[in-house]
Design an enzyme around this catalytic site. Structure first.
Site, mmCIF file in Angstrom:
data_model
loop_
_atom_site.group_PDB
_atom_site.id
_atom_site.type_symbol
_atom_site.label_atom_id
_atom_site.label_comp_id
_atom_site.label_asym_id
_atom_site.label_seq_id
_atom_site.Cartn_x
_atom_site.Cartn_y
_atom_site.Cartn_z
ATOM 1 N N LYS A 1 0.892 -1.165 0.000
ATOM 2 C CA LYS A 1 0.000 0.000 0.000
ATOM 3 C C LYS A 1 0.929 1.213 0.000
ATOM 4 O O LYS A 1 1.617 1.493 0.986
ATOM 5 C CB LYS A 1 -0.901 -0.034 1.249
ATOM 6 C CG LYS A 1 -1.503 1.303 1.693
ATOM 7 C CD LYS A 1 -2.466 1.900 0.696
ATOM 8 C CE LYS A 1 -3.164 3.138 1.251
ATOM 9 N NZ LYS A 1 -2.279 4.295 1.494
ATOM 10 N N GLY B 1 3.832 3.425 10.708
ATOM 11 C CA GLY B 1 3.133 4.703 10.615
ATOM 12 C C GLY B 1 2.653 5.168 11.966
ATOM 13 O O GLY B 1 3.224 4.816 13.001
ATOM 14 N N SER B 2 1.570 5.945 11.926
ATOM 15 C CA SER B 2 1.118 6.616 13.150
ATOM 16 C C SER B 2 0.368 5.664 14.075
ATOM 17 O O SER B 2 -0.140 4.619 13.660
ATOM 18 C CB SER B 2 0.192 7.769 12.758
ATOM 19 O OG SER B 2 -0.956 7.239 12.114
ATOM 20 N N GLN C 1 -2.514 6.369 15.373
ATOM 21 C CA GLN C 1 -3.924 6.356 14.993
ATOM 22 C C GLN C 1 -4.180 5.384 13.832
ATOM 23 O O GLN C 1 -5.088 4.565 13.877
ATOM 24 C CB GLN C 1 -4.401 7.767 14.561
ATOM 25 C CG GLN C 1 -4.499 8.776 15.672
ATOM 26 C CD GLN C 1 -3.131 9.355 16.080
ATOM 27 O OE1 GLN C 1 -2.110 9.090 15.450
ATOM 28 N NE2 GLN C 1 -3.124 10.134 17.137
ATOM 29 N N GLY C 2 -3.354 5.504 12.765
ATOM 30 C CA GLY C 2 -3.527 4.638 11.595
ATOM 31 C C GLY C 2 -3.290 3.179 11.960
ATOM 32 O O GLY C 2 -4.062 2.291 11.582
ATOM 33 N N GLU D 1 4.475 -0.995 13.558
ATOM 34 C CA GLU D 1 5.552 -0.200 14.170
ATOM 35 C C GLU D 1 5.050 1.226 14.209
ATOM 36 O O GLU D 1 4.875 1.852 13.164
ATOM 37 C CB GLU D 1 6.832 -0.307 13.325
ATOM 38 C CG GLU D 1 7.434 -1.683 13.312
ATOM 39 C CD GLU D 1 7.876 -2.165 14.690
ATOM 40 O OE1 GLU D 1 8.199 -1.317 15.541
ATOM 41 O OE2 GLU D 1 7.865 -3.386 14.902
ATOM 42 N N CYS E 1 10.868 8.198 13.765
ATOM 43 C CA CYS E 1 10.195 7.435 14.834
ATOM 44 C C CYS E 1 11.052 7.333 16.086
ATOM 45 O O CYS E 1 10.528 7.132 17.171
ATOM 46 C CB CYS E 1 9.820 6.049 14.330
ATOM 47 S SG CYS E 1 11.200 5.186 13.575
HETATM 48 P P1 NAP Z 1 0.226 7.293 8.783
HETATM 49 O O1 NAP Z 1 -0.471 8.574 8.543
HETATM 50 O O2 NAP Z 1 -0.333 6.401 9.822
HETATM 51 O O3 NAP Z 1 0.287 6.546 7.365
HETATM 52 C C1 NAP Z 1 0.779 5.231 7.181
HETATM 53 C C2 NAP Z 1 -0.124 4.466 6.225
HETATM 54 O O4 NAP Z 1 -1.318 4.102 6.911
HETATM 55 C C3 NAP Z 1 -0.552 5.246 5.011
HETATM 56 O O5 NAP Z 1 -0.602 4.374 3.908
HETATM 57 C C4 NAP Z 1 -1.953 5.690 5.385
HETATM 58 O O6 NAP Z 1 -2.738 5.851 4.248
HETATM 59 C C5 NAP Z 1 -2.451 4.524 6.194
HETATM 60 N N1 NAP Z 1 -3.493 4.890 7.134
HETATM 61 C C6 NAP Z 1 -3.408 5.843 8.101
HETATM 62 N N2 NAP Z 1 -4.544 5.850 8.827
HETATM 63 C C7 NAP Z 1 -5.346 4.887 8.334
HETATM 64 C C8 NAP Z 1 -6.634 4.400 8.660
HETATM 65 N N3 NAP Z 1 -7.342 4.930 9.667
HETATM 66 N N4 NAP Z 1 -7.146 3.399 7.930
HETATM 67 C C9 NAP Z 1 -6.436 2.871 6.913
HETATM 68 N N5 NAP Z 1 -5.210 3.286 6.551
HETATM 69 C C10 NAP Z 1 -4.667 4.282 7.234
HETATM 70 O O7 NAP Z 1 1.738 7.521 9.222
HETATM 71 P P2 NAP Z 1 2.891 8.310 8.452
HETATM 72 O O8 NAP Z 1 2.443 9.673 8.176
HETATM 73 O O9 NAP Z 1 3.397 7.527 7.327
HETATM 74 O O10 NAP Z 1 4.132 8.318 9.473
HETATM 75 C C11 NAP Z 1 4.237 9.085 10.621
HETATM 76 C C12 NAP Z 1 4.192 8.195 11.849
HETATM 77 O O11 NAP Z 1 4.892 6.975 11.626
HETATM 78 C C13 NAP Z 1 4.849 8.803 13.057
HETATM 79 O O12 NAP Z 1 4.019 8.614 14.163
HETATM 80 C C14 NAP Z 1 6.142 8.014 13.204
HETATM 81 O O13 NAP Z 1 6.643 7.967 14.509
HETATM 82 C C15 NAP Z 1 5.706 6.668 12.725
HETATM 83 N N6 NAP Z 1 6.840 5.856 12.254
HETATM 84 C C16 NAP Z 1 7.161 4.736 12.957
HETATM 85 C C17 NAP Z 1 8.256 3.990 12.564
HETATM 86 C C18 NAP Z 1 8.627 2.765 13.328
HETATM 87 O O14 NAP Z 1 9.501 2.030 12.856
HETATM 88 N N7 NAP Z 1 8.051 2.476 14.466
HETATM 89 C C19 NAP Z 1 8.999 4.358 11.441
HETATM 90 C C20 NAP Z 1 8.626 5.486 10.743
HETATM 91 C C21 NAP Z 1 7.530 6.225 11.168
HETATM 92 P P3 NAP Z 1 -3.526 7.227 3.986
HETATM 93 O O15 NAP Z 1 -2.578 8.323 4.188
HETATM 94 O O16 NAP Z 1 -4.049 7.036 2.621
HETATM 95 O O17 NAP Z 1 -4.563 7.285 5.036
#
Ligand code: NAP
Length: 478
Positions: free
Chosen positions: A151, A208-209, A211-212, A232, A269
């Site tokens: 995705k 990702g986040s 919330q997601g 993660e 992250c």
């Molecule tokens: P994100 O907004 O959660 O997006 C990640 C993916 O999830 C996107 O494809 C997004 O698609 C999808 N998504 C988000 N909410 C969703 C939902 N409710 N339903 C279905 N799909 C959903 O995160 P991001 O902007 O890429 O990254 C920022 C976050 O990632 C930060 O909090 C950071 O700390 C964390 N992160 C963690 C790591 C780790 O290794 N732990 C590494 C890097 C980043 P859409 O945008 O189309 O909704």
């Protein structure tokens, strides 16, 4: 760039192609998988200039950082190739049969591991190469013998499509099915939800986040057949500077920490979001040096306008919380393209523990200093954080009951505990652990960085009294 909303039929086609090739890919040799991984790395290098340019256009992360990220992505593709060539994907344990009654007597048992099947892989925005289309999740799933349906992240659509196109040329050149690496994208969250709900998807890798990740984890668990969800998520990565470290190196450590907070405009992250200091003159010196160093840092435009707005909202939340003093706050700029100004605030351990909002990740260059008076307070602060990708502990060189107690608490809440250096920068090795208790990760027993990441996609099976033809496969699925 317009994001294409994949239709239900397109999602179905991508998952079906992966499901159709899953048995075949599970049976593939280490050599076939390693050749694919190495060639995927090589195609990134061969197209470096174009890929880095596209990544920079879409992420604003800058060419030095993105060149480094491309190197890391290639390094981990090659590393997984080496890892499986060394026999790790087919590793097994074998217990001979022993004649006689149990518990001493037993049948011949061989514990092998089988690939789970098609993996839905959600790219992150902040690592457009290393945690995206051909990033660590894809590399580790392919190494395990699982096809992947990616995705794409809407933050870098052109780059994602181009990398996917290049991956398809590699598959074609190697005579492999295009279903080994599939791709979907969407303007809404519906595409990702449909992917997770698809009955042929066997596991989800998400970066990702909170919330997601939380929303998609719930989807994975509410399926008629729930599946593993390796999420993660975000983290606040406490840094504890014990008095022994500050008395010797306050200025030097402050410089290093400022660079870590500023790195990638804080969109990392493992970015340090909390610093714990024992109140006193050394802590004052450190705080002043950190403020001065951060003030001089040049951040860059954030990944998306939405992230800039979320950062500004996080800054307003922190600075508006009673009991929080602002140490450094640049003028906020409502222009979404204006680089974020670093934020440094200070509060007491009592406030930090009492107010959950102070422990939420502010994605960007923001850091909360927590002043403590005792080891009890350090432990209470760490326990309030609850789960983190990292904890950094400076000044733990000399063994003492207090140092042990803080170290023990750090290991209980973090996936990685650092005794020197800063948490940003995650080495890709066999011993790496990039995860941690909730909310850092949904599966704290697993890692998404390093070669152990492959284990997420292999399920153990005990073969009891296996026939010779199966035993001869030596752990390679049939
Ligand atoms: P994100 O907004 O959660 O997006 C990640 C993916 O999830 C996107 O494809 C997004 O698609 C999808 N998504 C988000 N909410 C969703 C939902 N409710 N339903 C279905 N799909 C959903 O995160 P991001 O902007 O890429 O990254 C920022 C976050 O990632 C930060 O909090 C950071 O700390 C964390 N992160 C963690 C790591 C780790 O290794 N732990 C590494 C890097 C980043 P859409 O945008 O189309 O909704």
């Amino acid at each position: 760039m317009q994001i294409q909303e994949y239709t239900a039929a397109q999602i179905q086609a991508a998952v079906t192609a992966a499901a159709n090739i899953a048995d075949n890919w599970a049976q593939s040799s280490a050599q076939t998988r390693a050749e694919l991984l190495r060639e995927l790395g090589a195609v990134l290098v061969a197209n470096r200039e174009e890929l880095v340019r596209l990544a920079d256009e879409e992420s604003s992360l800058g060419t030095p950082r993105l060149n480094g990220e491309l190197d890391r992505t290639t390094f981990q593709l090659n590393g997984f190739a080496d890892h499986i060539e060394a026999g790790n994907a087919f590793a097994l344990t074998d217990d001979d049969a022993i004649a006689g009654a149990p518990p001493l007597g037993r049948p011949h048992l061989t514990r092998v591991r089988v690939p789970l099947g098609p993996v839905a892989m959600f790219s992150a925005s902040n690592f457009p190469l290393a945690f995206s289309v051909l990033g660590g999740d894809t590399a580790s799933a392919l190494a395990a013998g699982c096809p992947v349906v990616i995705k794409a992240h809407p933050g870098h659509p052109k780059l994602s499509r181009r990398v996917f196109e290049l991956a398809q040329t590699v598959l074609a050149k190697q005579g492999l099915s295009e279903g080994v690496i599939g791709f979907v994208e969407g303007a809404s969250v519906d595409v990702g939800v449909a992917l997770v709900r698809h009955p042929d998807i066997a596991a989800v890798a998400f970066t990702g986040s909170y919330q997601g990740g939380n929303a998609l984890w719930a989807e994975a668990n509410s399926r008629p057949r729930p599946i593993p969800f390796y999420g993660e998520l975000g983290s606040i990565n406490p840094v504890i500077a014990l008095p022994a470290a500050l008395s010797a190196q306050a200025e030097e450590l402050a410089q290093a920490l400022a660079s870590s907070i500023e790195f990638g405009s804080g969109q990392i992250c493992t970015s340090p979001g909390v610093v714990v200091l024992f109140a006193g003159a050394d802590a004052d010196r450190f705080e002043n040096a950190l403020r001065d160093a951060l003030q001089t840092k040049k951040t860059h435009t954030m990944l998306t306008p939405g992230m800039k707005r979320n950062f500004e909202a996080g800054v307003a939340r922190l600075t508006g919380t009673p009991g929080v003093q602002t140490v450094l706050r640049g003028e906020s700029n409502s222009d979404d393209n204006a680089p974020p100004r670093p934020l440094l605030v200070r509060t007491s351990a009592e406030n930090f523990i009492a107010d959950h909002a102070l422990r939420e990740e502010v994605f960007g260059p923001a850091c909360v200093i927590v002043r403590v008076k005792s080891t009890d307070e350090v432990v209470a602060v760490l326990n309030a954080v609850g789960g983190s990708l990292t904890v950094t502990l400076w000044g733990a060189e000399n063994d003492s009951a207090d140092v042990r107690r803080i170290t023990r608490c750090a290991t209980q809440i973090a996936g990685r505990v650092l005794f020197s250096g800063v948490p940003t920068g995650v080495a890709v090795t066999r011993s790496q652990q990039h995860g941690g208790p909730w909310p850092a990760s949904t599966e704290p027993f697993t890692t998404s960085v390093g070669y152990a990441a492959m284990d997420r996609f292999l399920r153990p099976v005990a073969l009891q009294s296996a026939p010779a033809w199966l035993a001869e496969r030596a752990g390679r699925p049939c």
